[in-house]
Structure formats: C-alpha cells, structure tokens
Design a protein around this motif. Sequence first.
Motif, mmCIF file in Angstrom:
data_model
loop_
_atom_site.group_PDB
_atom_site.id
_atom_site.type_symbol
_atom_site.label_atom_id
_atom_site.label_comp_id
_atom_site.label_asym_id
_atom_site.label_seq_id
_atom_site.Cartn_x
_atom_site.Cartn_y
_atom_site.Cartn_z
ATOM 1 N N PHE A 1 0.798 -1.226 0.000
ATOM 2 C CA PHE A 1 0.000 0.000 0.000
ATOM 3 C C PHE A 1 0.833 1.280 0.000
ATOM 4 O O PHE A 1 0.303 2.367 0.178
ATOM 5 C CB PHE A 1 -0.938 0.014 1.211
ATOM 6 N N SER A 2 2.143 1.165 -0.202
ATOM 7 C CA SER A 2 2.986 2.364 -0.134
ATOM 8 C C SER A 2 3.048 3.129 -1.449
ATOM 9 O O SER A 2 3.239 4.341 -1.458
ATOM 10 C CB SER A 2 4.405 1.978 0.304
ATOM 11 N N GLY A 3 2.889 2.453 -2.558
ATOM 12 C CA GLY A 3 3.015 3.118 -3.857
ATOM 13 C C GLY A 3 1.784 3.932 -4.217
ATOM 14 O O GLY A 3 0.665 3.495 -3.997
ATOM 15 N N ARG A 4 2.015 5.121 -4.808
ATOM 16 C CA ARG A 4 0.879 5.981 -5.159
ATOM 17 C C ARG A 4 0.044 5.370 -6.270
ATOM 18 O O ARG A 4 -1.190 5.481 -6.278
ATOM 19 C CB ARG A 4 1.372 7.367 -5.559
ATOM 20 N N PHE A 5 0.692 4.691 -7.248
ATOM 21 C CA PHE A 5 -0.067 4.108 -8.346
ATOM 22 C C PHE A 5 -0.803 2.853 -7.906
ATOM 23 O O PHE A 5 -1.831 2.510 -8.485
ATOM 24 C CB PHE A 5 0.869 3.814 -9.525
ATOM 25 N N ILE A 6 -0.269 2.184 -6.909
ATOM 26 C CA ILE A 6 -0.992 1.044 -6.343
ATOM 27 C C ILE A 6 -2.306 1.517 -5.744
ATOM 28 O O ILE A 6 -3.338 0.857 -5.861
ATOM 29 C CB ILE A 6 -0.125 0.330 -5.284
ATOM 30 N N TRP A 7 -2.271 2.693 -5.097
ATOM 31 C CA TRP A 7 -3.495 3.240 -4.514
ATOM 32 C C TRP A 7 -4.528 3.569 -5.579
ATOM 33 O O TRP A 7 -5.734 3.415 -5.357
ATOM 34 C CB TRP A 7 -3.191 4.466 -3.658
ATOM 35 N N LEU A 8 -4.089 4.019 -6.746
ATOM 36 C CA LEU A 8 -5.026 4.265 -7.837
ATOM 37 C C LEU A 8 -5.690 2.961 -8.264
ATOM 38 O O LEU A 8 -6.894 2.919 -8.536
ATOM 39 C CB LEU A 8 -4.304 4.901 -9.029
ATOM 40 N N MET B 1 -10.375 -0.772 -8.006
ATOM 41 C CA MET B 1 -10.926 -2.059 -7.599
ATOM 42 C C MET B 1 -12.021 -1.872 -6.547
ATOM 43 O O MET B 1 -13.015 -2.594 -6.530
ATOM 44 C CB MET B 1 -9.811 -2.960 -7.053
ATOM 45 N N PHE B 2 -11.820 -0.887 -5.658
ATOM 46 C CA PHE B 2 -12.832 -0.599 -4.642
ATOM 47 C C PHE B 2 -14.127 -0.136 -5.307
ATOM 48 O O PHE B 2 -15.223 -0.558 -4.917
ATOM 49 C CB PHE B 2 -12.319 0.476 -3.690
ATOM 50 N N TRP B 3 -14.017 0.707 -6.309
ATOM 51 C CA TRP B 3 -15.196 1.199 -7.009
ATOM 52 C C TRP B 3 -15.930 0.060 -7.709
ATOM 53 O O TRP B 3 -17.155 -0.061 -7.588
ATOM 54 C CB TRP B 3 -14.776 2.269 -8.023
ATOM 55 N N LEU B 4 -15.181 -0.781 -8.413
ATOM 56 C CA LEU B 4 -15.803 -1.909 -9.104
ATOM 57 C C LEU B 4 -16.435 -2.886 -8.107
ATOM 58 O O LEU B 4 -17.551 -3.375 -8.315
ATOM 59 C CB LEU B 4 -14.762 -2.641 -9.963
ATOM 60 N N TYR C 1 -18.758 -6.723 0.325
ATOM 61 C CA TYR C 1 -18.465 -5.340 0.668
ATOM 62 C C TYR C 1 -17.726 -5.241 1.996
ATOM 63 O O TYR C 1 -16.829 -4.415 2.153
ATOM 64 C CB TYR C 1 -19.750 -4.511 0.717
ATOM 65 N N VAL C 2 -18.110 -6.068 2.953
ATOM 66 C CA VAL C 2 -17.409 -6.092 4.248
ATOM 67 C C VAL C 2 -15.941 -6.454 4.029
ATOM 68 O O VAL C 2 -15.042 -5.832 4.609
ATOM 69 C CB VAL C 2 -18.067 -7.095 5.207
ATOM 70 N N LEU C 3 -15.682 -7.448 3.179
ATOM 71 C CA LEU C 3 -14.309 -7.864 2.888
ATOM 72 C C LEU C 3 -13.526 -6.738 2.213
ATOM 73 O O LEU C 3 -12.366 -6.479 2.571
ATOM 74 C CB LEU C 3 -14.323 -9.105 1.994
ATOM 75 N N ILE C 4 -14.152 -6.047 1.261
ATOM 76 C CA ILE C 4 -13.492 -4.943 0.575
ATOM 77 C C ILE C 4 -13.124 -3.837 1.559
ATOM 78 O O ILE C 4 -12.009 -3.304 1.540
ATOM 79 C CB ILE C 4 -14.403 -4.386 -0.542
ATOM 80 N N GLU C 5 -14.051 -3.498 2.445
ATOM 81 C CA GLU C 5 -13.785 -2.458 3.441
ATOM 82 C C GLU C 5 -12.649 -2.879 4.375
ATOM 83 O O GLU C 5 -11.802 -2.056 4.743
ATOM 84 C CB GLU C 5 -15.050 -2.166 4.260
ATOM 85 N N ALA C 6 -12.632 -4.143 4.757
ATOM 86 C CA ALA C 6 -11.570 -4.627 5.641
ATOM 87 C C ALA C 6 -10.203 -4.498 4.979
ATOM 88 O O ALA C 6 -9.224 -4.101 5.620
ATOM 89 C CB ALA C 6 -11.843 -6.084 6.030
ATOM 90 N N LEU C 7 -10.125 -4.796 3.697
ATOM 91 C CA LEU C 7 -8.854 -4.686 2.975
ATOM 92 C C LEU C 7 -8.423 -3.228 2.832
ATOM 93 O O LEU C 7 -7.247 -2.896 2.992
ATOM 94 C CB LEU C 7 -8.983 -5.337 1.595
ATOM 95 N N ILE C 8 -9.374 -2.354 2.533
ATOM 96 C CA ILE C 8 -9.062 -0.930 2.380
ATOM 97 C C ILE C 8 -8.590 -0.334 3.702
ATOM 98 O O ILE C 8 -7.661 0.486 3.748
ATOM 99 C CB ILE C 8 -10.306 -0.173 1.859
ATOM 100 N N PHE C 9 -9.208 -0.735 4.798
ATOM 101 C CA PHE C 9 -8.883 -0.176 6.105
ATOM 102 C C PHE C 9 -7.599 -0.751 6.702
ATOM 103 O O PHE C 9 -7.042 -0.170 7.627
ATOM 104 C CB PHE C 9 -10.026 -0.436 7.097
ATOM 105 N N LEU C 10 -7.135 -1.875 6.197
ATOM 106 C CA LEU C 10 -6.001 -2.581 6.807
ATOM 107 C C LEU C 10 -4.780 -1.680 7.016
ATOM 108 O O LEU C 10 -4.274 -1.595 8.149
ATOM 109 C CB LEU C 10 -5.642 -3.809 5.973
#
Length: 230
Positions: free
Chosen positions: A55-62, A67-70, A94-103
């Motif tokens: 999660f450190s790279g700026r393009f990875i965040w894009l 992926m979050f939107w899809l 959706y719960v799984l997606i949120e958990a990954l985003i928040f990690l």
Amino acid sequence: MEYQNTTLVAYASEVQKAEFYKKTYLHVALAILAFIGVETILINTVPSEVIGNLFSGRFIWLFIIGMFWLGSMLSSKLAFAATRSQQYMGLALYVLIEALIFLPMLVIAMYYTGSTAVITQAAIITLFMFGGLTAVVFFTKTDFSFLRSALIISGFIALGLIVAGALFGFELGLWFSVGMVIVASGSILYQTSQIKDQYGTEQYVGAALQLFSSVMLLFWYVLRILMSRK
C-alpha cells in the motif's frame, strides 16, 4: 428464496415498518461485527512489512481505488438482487473490501500511537454520530432526498482530489478530512431518509449495505482527523 412483490416502507403497516427497521439495523450491526472480525484476522496474520509494501506506492493506490469502485458496484448490485443468497453475498463482499481498504490505515494508527486507543475513540465518535444523525431523520421526519445532488457532486470532487493526490504525491490535509466527515454525515441522513421512503420491506440487506458504507466512510475520516492530532 426470492421475492417478487414488496411493499414500500412508506406505505407499510407499523408492524412491517418495525420489522424492516429491526432487520436493517441488525444487519448493519452484523456487518460492523464481521468487519471487526475480518480486520482482526488480517492484522494478526498479514505481516506489517507486506502491508507497507502493498500500500505504499501511489499508483498502487489508484489501482486499489479502481478495484474498490468496481467491487462496491458489484456488491451493491448483488445486495439488491432477487435472491437472498445473492444479497448476503453482496454484503459479505463489501465487508471484505472495506476490511482490505482499512487494513493499512489501522496498522498505521496502531504503529504510531502504540495502542488501539485512537481507533476505539474514532469508533465511539462514529457510532454516536451515526446514532444522532439517525435520530434526526426519524424524529424530525424531514425528507433529506434533496441532498442527493450535493452528495454526487461532492463525491466526484473528492474522488478527483484523491486521484490527484495519488498521482502528484500531495497530502489532502485536515480540512479535506473535515469536509469528508460532513459528506459522510450527509450521506447517512440521505440513506436513512431513503430507507424510510424509497425501499421495499424486503430490501433490508441492501439498505444495510448502504448504511454500512456511509458509516465506514465516516469512520475513515474521523480516524484520519484523530490521527492528525497525534
């Protein structure tokens, strides 16, 4: 299990309304508990070095934002599907997606503060705000559907700023987080108003997903604000 005909909550009997609200908020609570469970497993099993590298790279965040939107679109579609199994699949996804985003956010919060205190504070503030905003809708009986256009516009502006920040490497800062707390609060008012007037009595899983998404957005930016003070 399928449902073909469903009564709008606005025209349902008091008993049907009470049952719908009970099921909706029960599913919101279960989604939050599931999020806590999945997040706990991820934090305790995924090495912090791996999280940092992922999660450190700026393009990875894009890529993650895309992926979050899809994933959000797919989850929402499933949550309003005709079969109950698909609805639960959408909510679980959706719960799984949120958990990954928040990690990474939660790991950073624990690393810099040395405890989970700031996370607990953010959770308590979020739940109190959610409860208060929900009470405003039910007790004032105000129709907050007028917020829809403002929420859509602010959402696109926020997304544009987030993408620009990821591309050009600048921090959005405290005031952006404050603004997003206002947006999330407006979203809770709007979604709560919608479930009272626009949802069918059998659409409690989809209603719960919408409320859960707004609660998590509020929690994200409340946590960012508290972390900025440390």
